[in-house]
Scaffold this motif. Structure first.
Motif, PDB file in Angstrom:
ATOM      1  N   VAL A 222       0.844  -1.190   0.000  1.00  0.00           N
ATOM      2  CA  VAL A 222       0.000   0.000   0.000  1.00  0.00           C
ATOM      3  C   VAL A 222       0.883   1.245   0.000  1.00  0.00           C
ATOM      4  CG1 VAL A 222      -1.755   1.299   1.277  1.00  0.00           C
ATOM      5  CG2 VAL A 222      -1.848  -1.212   1.209  1.00  0.00           C
ATOM      6  N   MET A 223       0.665   2.104  -0.999  1.00  0.00           N
ATOM      7  CA  MET A 223       1.444   3.332  -1.131  1.00  0.00           C
ATOM      8  C   MET A 223       0.633   4.562  -0.718  1.00  0.00           C
ATOM      9  SD  MET A 223       4.128   1.913  -1.993  1.00  0.00           S
ATOM     10  CE  MET A 223       5.192   3.312  -2.219  1.00  0.00           C
ATOM     11  N   GLY A 224      -0.681   4.428  -0.709  1.00  0.00           N
ATOM     12  CA  GLY A 224      -1.525   5.549  -0.336  1.00  0.00           C
ATOM     13  C   GLY A 224      -2.938   5.318  -0.813  1.00  0.00           C
ATOM     14  N   GLN A 225      -3.726   6.379  -0.759  1.00  0.00           N
ATOM     15  CA  GLN A 225      -5.105   6.296  -1.203  1.00  0.00           C
ATOM     16  C   GLN A 225      -5.410   7.530  -2.022  1.00  0.00           C
ATOM     17  OE1 GLN A 225      -7.703   5.213   1.938  1.00  0.00           O
ATOM     18  NE2 GLN A 225      -9.432   4.860   0.588  1.00  0.00           N
ATOM     19  N   GLN A 226      -6.032   7.320  -3.173  1.00  0.00           N
ATOM     20  CA  GLN A 226      -6.411   8.422  -4.053  1.00  0.00           C
ATOM     21  C   GLN A 226      -7.902   8.295  -4.321  1.00  0.00           C
ATOM     22  OE1 GLN A 226      -4.329  10.846  -5.159  1.00  0.00           O
ATOM     23  NE2 GLN A 226      -6.016  11.866  -6.192  1.00  0.00           N
ATOM     24  N   GLY A 227      -8.674   9.210  -3.765  1.00  0.00           N
ATOM     25  CA  GLY A 227     -10.122   9.114  -3.915  1.00  0.00           C
ATOM     26  C   GLY A 227     -10.613   7.809  -3.287  1.00  0.00           C
ATOM     27  N   PRO A 228     -11.427   7.065  -4.024  1.00  0.00           N
ATOM     28  CA  PRO A 228     -11.965   5.823  -3.463  1.00  0.00           C
ATOM     29  C   PRO A 228     -11.029   4.625  -3.608  1.00  0.00           C
ATOM     30  CG  PRO A 228     -12.920   6.211  -5.595  1.00  0.00           C
ATOM     31  CD  PRO A 228     -12.040   7.396  -5.295  1.00  0.00           C
ATOM     32  N   TYR A 229      -9.887   4.806  -4.239  1.00  0.00           N
ATOM     33  CA  TYR A 229      -8.987   3.685  -4.535  1.00  0.00           C
ATOM     34  C   TYR A 229      -7.751   3.661  -3.647  1.00  0.00           C
ATOM     35  CZ  TYR A 229     -11.803   3.232  -8.703  1.00  0.00           C
ATOM     36  OH  TYR A 229     -12.858   3.067  -9.554  1.00  0.00           O
ATOM     37  N   VAL A 230      -7.255   2.460  -3.412  1.00  0.00           N
ATOM     38  CA  VAL A 230      -5.986   2.253  -2.715  1.00  0.00           C
ATOM     39  C   VAL A 230      -4.922   2.059  -3.779  1.00  0.00           C
ATOM     40  CG1 VAL A 230      -4.733   0.761  -1.117  1.00  0.00           C
ATOM     41  CG2 VAL A 230      -7.154   1.207  -0.748  1.00  0.00           C
ATOM     42  N   GLN A 231      -3.805   2.745  -3.647  1.00  0.00           N
ATOM     43  CA  GLN A 231      -2.720   2.626  -4.610  1.00  0.00           C
ATOM     44  C   GLN A 231      -1.738   1.569  -4.120  1.00  0.00           C
ATOM     45  OE1 GLN A 231      -1.660   6.796  -4.472  1.00  0.00           O
ATOM     46  NE2 GLN A 231      -2.411   7.031  -6.564  1.00  0.00           N
ATOM     47  N   LEU A 232      -1.434   0.613  -5.000  1.00  0.00           N
ATOM     48  CA  LEU A 232      -0.555  -0.501  -4.668  1.00  0.00           C
ATOM     49  C   LEU A 232       0.660  -0.507  -5.576  1.00  0.00           C
ATOM     50  CD1 LEU A 232      -3.292  -3.276  -4.389  1.00  0.00           C
ATOM     51  CD2 LEU A 232      -2.309  -1.923  -2.543  1.00  0.00           C
ATOM     52  N   ARG A 233       1.777  -0.993  -5.039  1.00  0.00           N
ATOM     53  CA  ARG A 233       3.012  -1.131  -5.803  1.00  0.00           C
ATOM     54  C   ARG A 233       3.459  -2.577  -5.693  1.00  0.00           C
ATOM     55  NH1 ARG A 233       8.922   0.164  -3.969  1.00  0.00           N
ATOM     56  NH2 ARG A 233       7.977  -0.999  -2.321  1.00  0.00           N
ATOM     57  N   PRO A 234       3.909  -3.178  -6.794  1.00  0.00           N
ATOM     58  CA  PRO A 234       4.389  -4.553  -6.718  1.00  0.00           C
ATOM     59  C   PRO A 234       5.647  -4.651  -5.853  1.00  0.00           C
ATOM     60  CG  PRO A 234       4.260  -3.810  -9.013  1.00  0.00           C
ATOM     61  CD  PRO A 234       3.976  -2.635  -8.141  1.00  0.00           C
ATOM     62  N   PRO A 235       5.844  -5.762  -5.163  1.00  0.00           N
ATOM     63  CA  PRO A 235       7.086  -5.955  -4.403  1.00  0.00           C
ATOM     64  C   PRO A 235       8.282  -5.897  -5.359  1.00  0.00           C
ATOM     65  CG  PRO A 235       5.507  -7.682  -3.897  1.00  0.00           C
ATOM     66  CD  PRO A 235       4.949  -6.901  -5.040  1.00  0.00           C
ATOM     67  N   GLY A 236       9.301  -5.212  -4.945  1.00  0.00           N
ATOM     68  CA  GLY A 236      10.489  -5.102  -5.796  1.00  0.00           C
ATOM     69  C   GLY A 236      10.412  -3.971  -6.793  1.00  0.00           C
TER      70      GLY A 236
ATOM     71  N   PRO B 109       1.324 -14.457   6.038  1.00  0.00           N
ATOM     72  CA  PRO B 109       2.743 -14.384   6.399  1.00  0.00           C
ATOM     73  C   PRO B 109       3.670 -14.883   5.287  1.00  0.00           C
ATOM     74  CG  PRO B 109       1.477 -15.353   8.189  1.00  0.00           C
ATOM     75  CD  PRO B 109       0.540 -15.205   7.039  1.00  0.00           C
ATOM     76  N   GLY B 110       3.312 -15.973   4.617  1.00  0.00           N
ATOM     77  CA  GLY B 110       4.147 -16.487   3.527  1.00  0.00           C
ATOM     78  C   GLY B 110       4.194 -15.533   2.354  1.00  0.00           C
ATOM     79  N   GLU B 111       3.073 -14.888   2.057  1.00  0.00           N
ATOM     80  CA  GLU B 111       3.019 -13.921   0.962  1.00  0.00           C
ATOM     81  C   GLU B 111       3.859 -12.694   1.285  1.00  0.00           C
ATOM     82  OE1 GLU B 111      -1.407 -14.636  -0.846  1.00  0.00           O
ATOM     83  OE2 GLU B 111      -1.257 -13.830   1.187  1.00  0.00           O
ATOM     84  N   VAL B 112       3.804 -12.252   2.526  1.00  0.00           N
ATOM     85  CA  VAL B 112       4.613 -11.099   2.947  1.00  0.00           C
ATOM     86  C   VAL B 112       6.092 -11.440   2.873  1.00  0.00           C
ATOM     87  CG1 VAL B 112       5.186  -9.577   4.877  1.00  0.00           C
ATOM     88  CG2 VAL B 112       2.799 -10.108   4.390  1.00  0.00           C
ATOM     89  N   LEU B 113       6.470 -12.629   3.309  1.00  0.00           N
ATOM     90  CA  LEU B 113       7.866 -13.051   3.250  1.00  0.00           C
ATOM     91  C   LEU B 113       8.360 -13.064   1.807  1.00  0.00           C
ATOM     92  CD1 LEU B 113      10.416 -14.102   4.623  1.00  0.00           C
ATOM     93  CD2 LEU B 113       9.439 -16.401   4.465  1.00  0.00           C
ATOM     94  N   ARG B 114       7.580 -13.630   0.904  1.00  0.00           N
ATOM     95  CA  ARG B 114       7.970 -13.657  -0.517  1.00  0.00           C
ATOM     96  C   ARG B 114       8.123 -12.244  -1.052  1.00  0.00           C
ATOM     97  NH1 ARG B 114       4.575 -17.988  -1.059  1.00  0.00           N
ATOM     98  NH2 ARG B 114       2.841 -16.647  -1.622  1.00  0.00           N
ATOM     99  N   ALA B 115       7.220 -11.343  -0.670  1.00  0.00           N
ATOM    100  CA  ALA B 115       7.287  -9.962  -1.137  1.00  0.00           C
ATOM    101  C   ALA B 115       8.557  -9.276  -0.642  1.00  0.00           C
ATOM    102  CB  ALA B 115       6.053  -9.193  -0.675  1.00  0.00           C
ATOM    103  N   ARG B 116       8.891  -9.492   0.620  1.00  0.00           N
ATOM    104  CA  ARG B 116      10.093  -8.848   1.172  1.00  0.00           C
ATOM    105  C   ARG B 116      11.367  -9.410   0.551  1.00  0.00           C
ATOM    106  NH1 ARG B 116       8.192  -8.204   7.444  1.00  0.00           N
ATOM    107  NH2 ARG B 116       6.843  -6.424   7.034  1.00  0.00           N
ATOM    108  N   VAL B 117      11.389 -10.707   0.284  1.00  0.00           N
ATOM    109  CA  VAL B 117      12.560 -11.313  -0.382  1.00  0.00           C
ATOM    110  C   VAL B 117      12.703 -10.733  -1.787  1.00  0.00           C
ATOM    111  CG1 VAL B 117      13.466 -13.470  -1.346  1.00  0.00           C
ATOM    112  CG2 VAL B 117      12.613 -13.412   0.996  1.00  0.00           C
ATOM    113  N   THR B 118      11.590 -10.558  -2.484  1.00  0.00           N
ATOM    114  CA  THR B 118      11.627  -9.959  -3.820  1.00  0.00           C
ATOM    115  C   THR B 118      12.237  -8.565  -3.764  1.00  0.00           C
ATOM    116  OG1 THR B 118       9.705 -11.227  -4.540  1.00  0.00           O
ATOM    117  CG2 THR B 118      10.201  -9.228  -5.778  1.00  0.00           C
ATOM    118  N   GLU B 119      11.822  -7.771  -2.770  1.00  0.00           N
ATOM    119  CA  GLU B 119      12.369  -6.416  -2.634  1.00  0.00           C
ATOM    120  C   GLU B 119      13.858  -6.440  -2.310  1.00  0.00           C
ATOM    121  OE1 GLU B 119      10.241  -3.347  -0.598  1.00  0.00           O
ATOM    122  OE2 GLU B 119       8.381  -4.500  -0.757  1.00  0.00           O
ATOM    123  N   LEU B 120      14.274  -7.325  -1.408  1.00  0.00           N
ATOM    124  CA  LEU B 120      15.695  -7.410  -1.051  1.00  0.00           C
ATOM    125  C   LEU B 120      16.529  -7.848  -2.250  1.00  0.00           C
ATOM    126  CD1 LEU B 120      15.456  -9.000   2.498  1.00  0.00           C
ATOM    127  CD2 LEU B 120      16.181  -6.675   1.931  1.00  0.00           C
TER     128      LEU B 120
END
Length: 69
Positions: A20-34, A51-62
């Motif tokens: 989640v990067m923020g909110q614009q009007g009625p929508y939530v703005q999302l950014r892909p991991p990495g 938890p597994g999805e969050v771990l995969r996302a953080r590994v992708t970013e690292l």
């Protein structure tokens, strides 16, 4: 659901995980991991990432950060 900025969520319309990067009007703005192009998602199409999805996302970013000059 109105997630906090920085939280990882899943866009159930596409099955994509995003940070989640923020909110614009009625929508939530999302950014892909990495990094990548952000997209908008209605809050009712989000669910918290497990938890597994969050771990995969953080590994992708690292991994992305380790390749940066």
């Amino acid at each position: 659901m109105t997630p906090e900025r920085g939280a990882y969520v899943v866009d159930v319309r596409q099955g994509r995980i995003g940070q989640v990067m923020g909110q614009q009007g009625p929508y939530v703005q999302l950014r892909p991991p990495g990094g990548g192009r952000e997209w908008d998602c209605p809050p009712d199409a989000l669910r918290p990432a497990g938890p597994g999805e969050v771990l995969r996302a953080r590994v992708t970013e690292l991994n992305r950060e380790s390749r940066l000059p």
